[in-house]
Design a protein around this motif. Sequence first.
Motif, PDB file in Angstrom:
ATOM      1  N   ILE A   1      12.485  11.918   0.253  1.00  0.00           N
ATOM      2  CA  ILE A   1      12.182  12.532  -1.040  1.00  0.00           C
ATOM      3  C   ILE A   1      10.778  12.199  -1.534  1.00  0.00           C
ATOM      4  CG2 ILE A   1      14.602  12.683  -1.746  1.00  0.00           C
ATOM      5  CD1 ILE A   1      14.073  10.179  -3.522  1.00  0.00           C
ATOM      6  N   HIS A   2      10.092  11.280  -0.847  1.00  0.00           N
ATOM      7  CA  HIS A   2       8.751  10.900  -1.290  1.00  0.00           C
ATOM      8  C   HIS A   2       7.992  10.234  -0.153  1.00  0.00           C
ATOM      9  CE1 HIS A   2       5.532   9.702  -3.939  1.00  0.00           C
ATOM     10  NE2 HIS A   2       5.677   8.437  -3.605  1.00  0.00           N
ATOM     11  N   ALA A   3       6.702  10.516  -0.082  1.00  0.00           N
ATOM     12  CA  ALA A   3       5.803   9.811   0.836  1.00  0.00           C
ATOM     13  C   ALA A   3       4.405   9.818   0.222  1.00  0.00           C
ATOM     14  CB  ALA A   3       5.782  10.469   2.204  1.00  0.00           C
ATOM     15  N   ASN A   4       3.768   8.677   0.241  1.00  0.00           N
ATOM     16  CA  ASN A   4       2.402   8.555  -0.246  1.00  0.00           C
ATOM     17  C   ASN A   4       1.704   7.524   0.636  1.00  0.00           C
ATOM     18  OD1 ASN A   4       0.045   8.641  -1.656  1.00  0.00           O
ATOM     19  ND2 ASN A   4       0.930   8.163  -3.645  1.00  0.00           N
ATOM     20  N   ASP A   5       0.944   8.021   1.603  1.00  0.00           N
ATOM     21  CA  ASP A   5       0.256   7.171   2.577  1.00  0.00           C
ATOM     22  C   ASP A   5      -1.116   6.804   2.019  1.00  0.00           C
ATOM     23  OD1 ASP A   5      -0.386   5.783   4.846  1.00  0.00           O
ATOM     24  OD2 ASP A   5      -0.824   7.555   6.048  1.00  0.00           O
ATOM     25  N   VAL A   6      -1.161   5.710   1.281  1.00  0.00           N
ATOM     26  CA  VAL A   6      -2.380   5.323   0.578  1.00  0.00           C
ATOM     27  C   VAL A   6      -2.679   3.837   0.801  1.00  0.00           C
ATOM     28  CG1 VAL A   6      -2.169   7.030  -1.258  1.00  0.00           C
ATOM     29  CG2 VAL A   6      -1.072   4.815  -1.535  1.00  0.00           C
ATOM     30  N   LEU A   7      -3.907   3.475   0.540  1.00  0.00           N
ATOM     31  CA  LEU A   7      -4.309   2.072   0.423  1.00  0.00           C
ATOM     32  C   LEU A   7      -4.608   1.867  -1.057  1.00  0.00           C
ATOM     33  CD1 LEU A   7      -6.738   1.754   3.473  1.00  0.00           C
ATOM     34  CD2 LEU A   7      -4.403   0.879   3.293  1.00  0.00           C
TER      35      LEU A   7
ATOM     36  N   ASP B   1       0.833  -1.194   0.000  1.00  0.00           N
ATOM     37  CA  ASP B   1       0.000   0.000   0.000  1.00  0.00           C
ATOM     38  C   ASP B   1       0.884   1.267   0.000  1.00  0.00           C
ATOM     39  OD1 ASP B   1      -2.660  -1.169   0.074  1.00  0.00           O
ATOM     40  OD2 ASP B   1      -2.229  -1.826   2.083  1.00  0.00           O
ATOM     41  N   GLY B   2       0.980   1.955   1.139  1.00  0.00           N
ATOM     42  CA  GLY B   2       1.705   3.220   1.208  1.00  0.00           C
ATOM     43  C   GLY B   2       3.209   3.044   1.099  1.00  0.00           C
ATOM     44  N   ILE B   3       3.897   4.159   0.766  1.00  0.00           N
ATOM     45  CA  ILE B   3       5.339   4.098   0.578  1.00  0.00           C
ATOM     46  C   ILE B   3       5.992   5.420   0.956  1.00  0.00           C
ATOM     47  CG2 ILE B   3       5.232   4.803  -1.849  1.00  0.00           C
ATOM     48  CD1 ILE B   3       7.490   2.593  -2.280  1.00  0.00           C
ATOM     49  N   ALA B   4       7.197   5.324   1.497  1.00  0.00           N
ATOM     50  CA  ALA B   4       8.052   6.488   1.742  1.00  0.00           C
ATOM     51  C   ALA B   4       9.454   6.114   1.284  1.00  0.00           C
ATOM     52  CB  ALA B   4       8.048   6.868   3.214  1.00  0.00           C
ATOM     53  N   VAL B   5      10.178   7.097   0.716  1.00  0.00           N
ATOM     54  CA  VAL B   5      11.510   6.846   0.179  1.00  0.00           C
ATOM     55  C   VAL B   5      12.462   7.922   0.678  1.00  0.00           C
ATOM     56  CG1 VAL B   5      12.898   6.577  -1.924  1.00  0.00           C
ATOM     57  CG2 VAL B   5      10.496   5.833  -1.918  1.00  0.00           C
ATOM     58  N   TRP B   6      13.630   7.474   1.151  1.00  0.00           N
ATOM     59  CA  TRP B   6      14.709   8.367   1.542  1.00  0.00           C
ATOM     60  C   TRP B   6      15.882   8.118   0.614  1.00  0.00           C
ATOM     61  CZ3 TRP B   6      11.371   6.050   4.784  1.00  0.00           C
ATOM     62  CH2 TRP B   6      10.766   6.816   5.783  1.00  0.00           C
ATOM     63  N   LEU B   7      16.554   9.194   0.226  1.00  0.00           N
ATOM     64  CA  LEU B   7      17.775   9.107  -0.570  1.00  0.00           C
ATOM     65  C   LEU B   7      18.862   9.835   0.196  1.00  0.00           C
ATOM     66  CD1 LEU B   7      19.488   8.531  -3.074  1.00  0.00           C
ATOM     67  CD2 LEU B   7      18.453  10.552  -4.154  1.00  0.00           C
ATOM     68  N   ASN B   8      19.902   9.101   0.571  1.00  0.00           N
ATOM     69  CA  ASN B   8      21.025   9.658   1.326  1.00  0.00           C
ATOM     70  C   ASN B   8      20.570  10.393   2.585  1.00  0.00           C
ATOM     71  OD1 ASN B   8      22.861   8.632  -0.581  1.00  0.00           O
ATOM     72  ND2 ASN B   8      22.493  10.391  -1.912  1.00  0.00           N
ATOM     73  N   GLY B   9      19.602   9.803   3.286  1.00  0.00           N
ATOM     74  CA  GLY B   9      19.136  10.334   4.561  1.00  0.00           C
ATOM     75  C   GLY B   9      18.062  11.397   4.474  1.00  0.00           C
ATOM     76  N   GLU B  10      17.682  11.805   3.272  1.00  0.00           N
ATOM     77  CA  GLU B  10      16.656  12.832   3.102  1.00  0.00           C
ATOM     78  C   GLU B  10      15.395  12.211   2.508  1.00  0.00           C
ATOM     79  OE1 GLU B  10      15.806  16.701   0.269  1.00  0.00           O
ATOM     80  OE2 GLU B  10      17.878  16.155   0.674  1.00  0.00           O
TER      81      GLU B  10
END
Length: 137
Positions: A77-83, A66-75
């Motif tokens: 860069i993306h979050a999408n809290d979805v079903l 479902d939802g996803i969050a992504v960090w690149l080099n500790g920052e």
Amino acid sequence: KVVSLNSQIDHKGRPRRWRPHNTIETDGSVDFETLFRRTNDVLAYAYAELKSTASKDVVLKIGSDDGIAVWLNGEQIHANDVLRGFHSDQDEVVARLKSGTNRFLVKVTQGSGDWKFAIRLTAPAGGPLDLREYVTR
């Protein structure tokens, strides 16, 4: 900010640790259902490193169930809290790779049903990357 792949934590009396995984899915997705016993109301993390010969802009094309969050080099860069159900390329994020090792941390949340994600990198215009730029000798 720092991921130690040799670390272990105890959560509710059970050890949790990183373990290597190579996907066998033809779409490049990582299917968490095949990796974990519990698949309702949980979350998991994935970690990867990519070495780049130079700093450059890329586009991350992200799919998740479902939802996803992504960090690149500790920052982050993306979050999408979805079903949602999984499809490739549901989200697009412009990111800048640095010269050297780039560290990606991904968090995927799960309500119920299928549980997977995929991220692919493209050139800013959407075409393929020249993989020779990511090979170190």
